[in-house]
Design an enzyme around this catalytic site. Structure first.
Site, PDB file in Angstrom:
ATOM      1  N   ASN A   1      47.136  50.101 -14.269  1.00  0.00           N
ATOM      2  CA  ASN A   1      48.095  49.902 -13.185  1.00  0.00           C
ATOM      3  C   ASN A   1      49.182  50.967 -13.325  1.00  0.00           C
ATOM      4  OD1 ASN A   1      46.642  47.622 -12.567  1.00  0.00           O
ATOM      5  ND2 ASN A   1      48.249  46.155 -13.079  1.00  0.00           N
TER       6      ASN A   1
ATOM      7  N   ASN B   1      45.969  40.659 -17.030  1.00  0.00           N
ATOM      8  CA  ASN B   1      46.663  41.676 -16.251  1.00  0.00           C
ATOM      9  C   ASN B   1      47.992  42.022 -16.913  1.00  0.00           C
ATOM     10  OD1 ASN B   1      47.084  43.231 -13.597  1.00  0.00           O
ATOM     11  ND2 ASN B   1      48.948  42.021 -13.765  1.00  0.00           N
ATOM     12  N   GLU B   2      48.146  43.295 -17.251  1.00  0.00           N
ATOM     13  CA  GLU B   2      49.391  43.866 -17.773  1.00  0.00           C
ATOM     14  C   GLU B   2      49.957  43.120 -18.982  1.00  0.00           C
ATOM     15  OE1 GLU B   2      52.146  44.339 -14.516  1.00  0.00           O
ATOM     16  OE2 GLU B   2      51.077  46.084 -13.764  1.00  0.00           O
TER      17      GLU B   2
ATOM     18  N   TYR C   1      52.268  53.295 -11.095  1.00  0.00           N
ATOM     19  CA  TYR C   1      53.044  53.417  -9.865  1.00  0.00           C
ATOM     20  C   TYR C   1      53.862  54.703  -9.857  1.00  0.00           C
ATOM     21  CZ  TYR C   1      51.641  48.695  -8.685  1.00  0.00           C
ATOM     22  OH  TYR C   1      50.899  47.585  -8.358  1.00  0.00           O
TER      23      TYR C   1
ATOM     24  N   GLU D   1      45.671  49.273 -10.014  1.00  0.00           N
ATOM     25  CA  GLU D   1      46.841  49.131  -9.137  1.00  0.00           C
ATOM     26  C   GLU D   1      47.518  50.485  -8.989  1.00  0.00           C
ATOM     27  OE1 GLU D   1      49.729  46.096  -9.936  1.00  0.00           O
ATOM     28  OE2 GLU D   1      48.208  44.605 -10.501  1.00  0.00           O
TER      29      GLU D   1
ATOM     30  N   TRP E   1      47.092  48.457  -4.820  1.00  0.00           N
ATOM     31  CA  TRP E   1      47.898  47.235  -4.807  1.00  0.00           C
ATOM     32  C   TRP E   1      48.802  47.297  -3.584  1.00  0.00           C
ATOM     33  CZ3 TRP E   1      47.042  42.978  -7.303  1.00  0.00           C
ATOM     34  CH2 TRP E   1      48.007  41.969  -7.307  1.00  0.00           C
TER      35      TRP E   1
ATOM     36  N   LYS F   1      53.658  45.687  -0.892  1.00  0.00           N
ATOM     37  CA  LYS F   1      52.764  46.799  -1.182  1.00  0.00           C
ATOM     38  C   LYS F   1      51.441  46.723  -0.436  1.00  0.00           C
ATOM     39  CE  LYS F   1      54.595  47.899  -5.782  1.00  0.00           C
ATOM     40  NZ  LYS F   1      55.558  46.783  -5.918  1.00  0.00           N
TER      41      LYS F   1
ATOM     42  N   ASP G   1      54.496  38.231 -10.800  1.00  0.00           N
ATOM     43  CA  ASP G   1      55.150  38.659  -9.561  1.00  0.00           C
ATOM     44  C   ASP G   1      54.397  38.157  -8.329  1.00  0.00           C
ATOM     45  OD1 ASP G   1      56.997  39.932  -7.945  1.00  0.00           O
ATOM     46  OD2 ASP G   1      55.965  41.865  -8.022  1.00  0.00           O
TER      47      ASP G   1
ATOM     48  N   TYR H   1      57.747  53.207  -8.886  1.00  0.00           N
ATOM     49  CA  TYR H   1      58.639  52.823  -9.974  1.00  0.00           C
ATOM     50  C   TYR H   1      59.004  54.029 -10.842  1.00  0.00           C
ATOM     51  CZ  TYR H   1      57.309  48.034  -8.771  1.00  0.00           C
ATOM     52  OH  TYR H   1      57.082  46.853  -8.113  1.00  0.00           O
TER      53      TYR H   1
END
Length: 600
Positions: A470, A416-417, A472, A508, A553, A572, A162, A476
């Site tokens: 991470n 990452n992720e 949210y 994040e 983030w 963000k 992203d 989200y």
């Protein structure tokens, strides 16, 4: 790989500036011999910079495939009988370099340096042409991964991360001259025992007759006073009453490595900044110099208008000044290694760095619905496979080789992720975790976990030293419902804490926010809501003993590919893309610096 330095025995010439540039839209550059020179519709292109936004033409922004850079350089006449190397700080994502039409280097991986010995191709006092074919294509076998769609309108690059797929010559290019016998590498590991520091060093020599040369290492403090010396390619220098490198205080010694030929003449020297410090994970604590450390800061991006990911020292210094202004003590190089100058600056200013590989997008369950890879498994013979893992291993090795001596770097982040809840993910990551430990036993390792693999479902966290999350909640998940978000965030963090006796770093969290969007009520997208999401998250973190870090983030808004989830990029950031503060910075200054919202 050692950075380019000017020393008593080394010289360097910077090739930054305007190069000639041409897109190879039809893929004919090689068959037409562009490595020997090209004309046509070539334009001027700044180096370093991404090429996408320099020219206001969608052809540049939509280009998939190779693009060509070319410059000429006069080699100094004084470089006779010297070894001459051309060195690139980074070329994204793959490159082939030609000197006067001769291929001298190929490199895959867009964020680490590479070099080529061109001694036999240059004449001191003469002029040579340097040409670079730059390929922005991502495949299932690259890090990061992607795939190309061939459509009636042309080739379209698809990828699973992203942030915008900027490409080009992103960091400085140098010609470097050394003696034929020279220092190829230096490795430093430091230790502390009370007020006594140790500097263990190891030197690798290259070139002819190295065994007949002698090596010495001299350590000097910030005043230039010699505090220790050792002879040999390996050794230990002990420093009494050592001044440690600490977060917020980037005290560095200077290690000067020198090489002498059999007659006693100095043939090479290389200076290296050394911060004497230790890093350790002990239970739920992350320790620097034996003291608990709490990460305060951001995930960041190398991203600016016009130049994209091109390194710029003015912007770098300004970003570090903003980190200080807001009270941050650390950053994560999300999601790739940054320019070497960034680590040098962090070393000297005591900013702690989590250093991350470019392994982002290894999770089709997360990205498939967004980026168009629905129905595919992440790890398979048709997607991410053993060839991809080898590319991952290679970029990990290059990252550690480049950054191993920086005291600011305290933790390697391997990805990452990624997908981390399947047996295939464990098979993929287990050898990479082992390789990271082999390459650098002195630092802990981690990876950044995504919400699809919560505590109890994730199957790879036991391979690593820290839990990096991470999350949210409030964005989200539980969008607009902060009481529910607070309850769910706390429940998950307690689950991680109960499952692993390891420190937790929130790598994040946050919310998209349009700068200047305000409301009487805090609702998604306005600045008031971003502030409330951060405040809610911080209240939870303070209740969880294992949480030792908070990286929001993001530091600043940044460019992404086009999509209905993004309004001119990812918003963000607590700063806008042009580094103007949003309202959330007042909350951060209160929390991180103990300041009132209105100022000092």
């Amino acid at each position: 790989m050692l950075a380019a330095r000017t020393t008593a025995t080394r010289e360097r010439q910077c090739l930054d500036g305007l190069w000639r540039f041409r897109l190879d839209a039809d893929g004919t550059g090689r068959s037409e011999g562009w490595e020997h020179g090209f004309g046509g519709d070539a334009v001027d292109m700044p180096v370093p910079a991404s090429y996408y936004d320099i020219v206001p033409d969608p052809t540049y922004r939509d280009h998939v495939g190779e693009a060509w850079y070319e410059t000429t350089v006069r080699v100094p006449r004084s470089w006779d009988e010297r070894r001459v190397v051309v060195r690139f700080g980074s070329v994204t994502h793959a490159a082939e370099v030609f000197v006067d039409g001769v291929s001298v280097a190929t490199h895959e991986g867009g964020y680490t340096p590479f070099e080529a010995d061109i001694t036999d191709l240059v004449t001191p006092g003469g002029v040579v042409r340097v040409t670079v074919a730059v390929d922005n294509t991502l495949t299932w076998h690259t890090i990061p991964p992607g795939f190309v769609l061939d459509t009636p309108e042309g080739r379209v690059q698809k990828y699973f991360h992203d942030f915008f797929n900027y490409a080009g010559i992103h960091r400085s290019v140098w010609l470097v001259a050394t003696a034929p016998t020279r220092i190829d590498d230096v490795t430093v590991v430091t230790g502390l025992d009370g007020t006594t520091g140790t500097v263990d060093y190891s030197v690798v020599l290259g070139g002819p007759g190295g065994d007949a040369h002698t090596v010495a290492a001299t350590l000097r403090d910030a005043t230039g006073t010699t505090v220790g010396r050792s002879d040999g390619v390996t050794g230990t220098i002990t420093v009494a009453d050592v001044h440690p490198w600490r977060p917020g205080e980037g005290y560095c010694y200077d290690l000067d490595v020198t090489v002498y030929d059999p007659s006693g003449e100095l043939v090479d020297d290389y200076p290296l900044a050394v911060g004497v410090r230790t890093v350790e994970v002990r239970g739920r604590q992350f320790l620097i110099n034996g003291e608990p450390f709490h990460f305060r800061g951001f995930g960041m991006h190398e991203d600016h208008p016009v130049r994209g990911k091109g390194h710029d020292p003015a912007s770098m210094v300004h970003d570090f000044a903003l980190l200080d202004w807001v009270g941050a003590n650390s950053l994560r190089t999300s999601h790739y290694p940054y320019a070497e100058e960034t680590y040098d600056y962090a070393d000297r200013h005591g900013i702690v760095v989590i250093d991350e590989t470019p392994a982002v997008g290894l999770n089709l369950g997360l990205s498939g619905g967004i980026f168009g890879a629905q129905g595919k498994a992440t790890f398979s013979d048709d997607t991410v496979d053993a060839h991809t893992r080898e590319a991952h291993r290679r970029v990990l090795a290059e990252l550690i080789a480049r950054d191993k001596n920086h005291p600011c770097v305290v933790l390697w982040s391997l990805a990452n992720e990624p997908e981390s809840d399947t047996e295939a993910s464990r098979e993929y990551f287990a050898p990479l975790a082992a390789e990271a430990r082999r390459l650098d036993p002195s630092r802990p390792i981690g990876f950044v976990n995504v919400m699809l693999a919560p505590a109890g479902k994730d199957v790879i966290t036991d391979l690593f030293d820290v839990v990096m999350l991470n999350r949210y909640y409030g964005w989200y998940v539980d969008t607009g419902d902060l009481p529910a978000a607070e309850r769910h965030l706390e429940a998950e963090l307690r689950a991680w804490q109960d499952l692993y006796d390891k420190p937790i770093i929130m790598t994040e969290y946050g919310a998209d926010t349009l700068g200047g969007q305000h409301g009487i009520l805090a609702t998604p997208w306005n600045e008031e809501y971003q502030t409330d999401v951060l405040a809610m998250s911080h209240a939870v973190f303070d209740r969880i003993d294992a949480v030792v870090g908070e990286h929001i983030w993001n530091f600043a808004d940044f460019a992404t590919s086009s999509g209905i989830m993004r309004v001119g990029g990812n918003r963000k950031g607590v700063f806008t893309r042009d580094r103007q503060p949003k309202a959330a910075t007042a909350h951060l200054r209160r929390r991180w610096r103990g300041l009132p919202a209105t100022g000092e």
